[in-house]
Design an enzyme around this catalytic site. Structure first.
Site, PDB file in Angstrom:
ATOM      1  N   GLU A  70       0.836  -1.214   0.000  1.00 32.12           N
ATOM      2  CA  GLU A  70       0.000   0.000   0.000  1.00 32.12           C
ATOM      3  C   GLU A  70       0.866   1.257   0.000  1.00 32.12           C
ATOM      4  O   GLU A  70       0.613   2.203  -0.756  1.00 32.12           O
ATOM      5  CB  GLU A  70      -0.912  -0.012   1.228  1.00 32.12           C
ATOM      6  N   HIS A  71       1.906   1.276   0.833  1.00 29.43           N
ATOM      7  CA  HIS A  71       2.800   2.436   0.882  1.00 29.43           C
ATOM      8  C   HIS A  71       3.470   2.692  -0.463  1.00 29.43           C
ATOM      9  O   HIS A  71       3.544   3.830  -0.933  1.00 29.43           O
ATOM     10  CB  HIS A  71       3.882   2.204   1.948  1.00 29.43           C
TER      11      HIS A  71
END
Length: 430
Positions: A70-71
Site C-alpha cells: 500500500e505504501h
C-alpha cells in the site's frame, strides 16, 4: 447497469461488473458538495500464505507485506501520486486492514481527473529494490512508534492470545524483522495475485453525474490489459493450531494498567443476512452489558474502576471473529474478574431486559441513520461489509427485526469460557 433500490432508506445503488471483472457501485447524492471514491482489493495483512498466480504451491510471505505494498503504490516513475491529487484539489489516502487494502480520494472539483488518477496509479505499479529498501526505514519507524503505544500493545497482546500462530496476531504493518525480507519481486508477486480487477471493487458516492462517470470508468478500464483471472487460493492455520491462550501480560513504563478481556468466535462461515444479523446482534449484546445505559458501566465508573478509556468492540471479518472489552484501570485483576463474570452470566444480568433492549435498539438505529450523512462512512462500510449482497442499507431493517430473545440465543452460542482470554499491560517497576 443493475439498479438496486432501497426504498426504506430512499437510496439507489447503480452496480456494474465490467468485462475485466471489476465491480463498480455508484451512489449519486447530489445534495452533497463533494465526491468520495474508494478503490479496494480483497487483500489484507492476514493474507500471508497463498498460491501466487502462475504457480502451483503455497508460499508464505513476510508479515506486513500488504501494508508495505500500500505504501509503495503511491510512488511511480514520475514521482509521488499525492502530488497529482493535490494538483487537482483532492485529498487522498489509503489504508490496510486485516482483510482489505483501500485507496481513496475526496474532492469538490476536477472529479474526472482525480478519478483517472485513482484508477491509473492503483493499476500501474512501479517498484524498485532501491525504493523498497528506502521504505523499510520509514515503515520500521512507524512500527516502533506503535510498539511504544500501550493501547496498541494491549490490543495486539489480546490478539496474540486469541489467534496464536495466526497472521491476525501480527501487527498489520508487520515487524521490523519481517519487513527486512520484502523486495520488489515479492511486491510484484503479491500485486499480480491480489490486485486483479476480479478481486477489487470501486465505490463512488457524492455529487457526480451517473452516466458520464460510468462511461469514464468503462473507457479507462477498456484501455488496459489484464491477465486472465485465476481463483485465489489462501491458506490459514487450523483451529487446532490456534487454540486460545487464556492469559498474558507485559510491562511498560506507564502510570496506570490497561486490560482487555476477549472472546474468540467459532467463525461458522456465516454469510449474507445471517452474517450481518450476527454482527448487529453481538454489538447489541455488548451495548446491553457495557454501554453507557447499562448499570454495569455506571457502577464501574462511579467506583473508579474504569474511566473514559473504557471501550468494547466486535470485529467480524473474513477469518476474523472476536469481541473485546476493557480499558485503563487502577485495579486490573478486579476489573478483569468483573468483566469475565458478566460475560459468562448473561442469563442473570439485570441489564438484559426488554425495556433496556428497546433503548439500545432505538439509540443504535439513530446513530446509524445519523452516520448516513457521512460519505466516508457509507463508502467504507460498503467496502468492509463482504456479506454477499447485503449492504449497509440493510442494517436498519435488520436492527428493527432483531428481538431480545435473538440476542440471548446469540450469547449462548457465542460465549464459551474456553475461547476467552485476558491481557494486561502493567506499569514497569522503577
Amino acid at each position: 447497469m443493475e439498479i438496486i433500490k432501497y426504498t426504506n432508506m430512499d437510496e439507489t445503488i447503480y452496480k456494474e461488473i465490467l468485462p475485466n471483472g471489476l465491480t463498480v457501485r455508484l451512489l449519486p447524492k447530489t445534495d452533497f458538495y463533494k465526491t468520495y471514491a474508494l478503490f479496494s482489493t480483497n487483500f489484507g495483512s492476514i493474507d500471508q500464505q497463498f498460491i501466487p498466480i502462475g504457480e502451483t504451491d503455497f508460499v508464505k510471505m513476510p508479515g506486513g507485506i500488504a501494508h508495505f505494498l500500500e505504501h509503495k503504490m503511491f510512488e511511480n516513475e514520475n514521482g509521488d501520486v499525492f502530488d497529482d491529487f493535490s494538483h487537482f484539489g483532492a485529498s487522498a489516502n489509503a489504508l490496510t486492514s486485516f482483510t482489505k487494502t483501500a485507496y481513496l480520494f475526496s474532492s469538490t472539483s476536477h472529479f474526472k481527473e482525480n478519478l483517472v488518477t485513482l484508477l491509473d496509479f492503483v493499476q500501474q505499479p512501479y517498484f524498485t529494490n532501491e525504493s523498497v529498501n528506502k521504505e523499510k526505514g520509514i515503515i520500521g519507524q512507524e512500527i516502533q512508534m506503535y510498539d511504544d503505544l500501550p493501547e496498541w500493545r494491549v490490543m495486539f497482546g489480546l490478539l496474540e492470545n486469541l489467534y496464536p500462530n495466526h497472521p491476525a496476531s501480527v501487527d498489520i504493518a508487520g515487524t521490523v524483522e519481517s519487513i527486512k525480507d520484502i523486495n520488489a519481486a515479492l511486491l510484484y508477486n503479491n500485486y499480480q495475485t491480489f490486485y486483479h480487477p476480479h478481486n477489487m471493487q470501486l465505490f463512488i458516492t457524492g455529487n457526480f453525474e451517473l452516466e458520464q462517470t460510468i462511461e469514464w470508468i468503462r473507457q479507462n478500464q477498456n484501455q488496459k490489459n489484464f491477465n486472465e483471472f485465476q481463483e485465489i487460493k489462501r491458506k490459514f492455520p487450523s483451529e487446532e493450531e490456534t487454540k486460545v491462550i487464556p492469559r498474558g501480560e507485559i510491562k511498560l513504563p506507564i502510570s496506570k494498567p490497561k486490560v482487555l478481556v476477549g472472546i474468540k468466535g467459532k467463525k461458522d462461515h456465516l454469510n449474507g443476512e445471517a452474517a450481518l444479523r450476527q454482527l448487529i446482534g453481538i454489538e447489541f449484546l455488548l451495548k446491553l452489558l457495557f454501554g453507557e445505559t447499562s448499570s454495569t458501566y455506571l457502577k464501574l465508573y462511579d467506583e473508579g474502576l474504569i474511566d473514559d478509556s473504557f471501550n468494547y468492540e466486535y470485529t467480524f471479518e473474513r477469518e476474523i471473529d472476536y469481541l473485546s472489552v476493557g480499558g485503563d484501570t487502577k485495579e486490573p485483576e478486579q476489573l478483569i474478574n468483573i468483566l469475565k463474570n458478566l460475560l459468562l452470566t448473561i442469563e442473570d444480568n439485570p441489564d438484559i431486559n426488554e425495556k433496556h433492549f428497546e433503548i439500545v435498539k432505538k439509540r443504535s438505529i439513530g446513530e446509524i441513520l445519523q452516520s448516513f450523512n457521512s460519505l466516508e462512512f457509507i463508502a467504507h462500510q460498503f467496502s468492509d461489509l463482504q456479506f454477499e449482497n447485503v449492504t449497509i442499507f440493510d442494517i436498519v431493517p435488520l436492527m428493527e427485526s432483531i428481538e431480545l430473545k435473538d440476542i440471548e440465543k446469540m450469547a449462548v452460542q457465542y460465549i464459551h469460557k474456553e475461547n476467552m482470554s485476558e491481557f494486561r499491560v502493567l506499569p514497569k517497576s522503577k
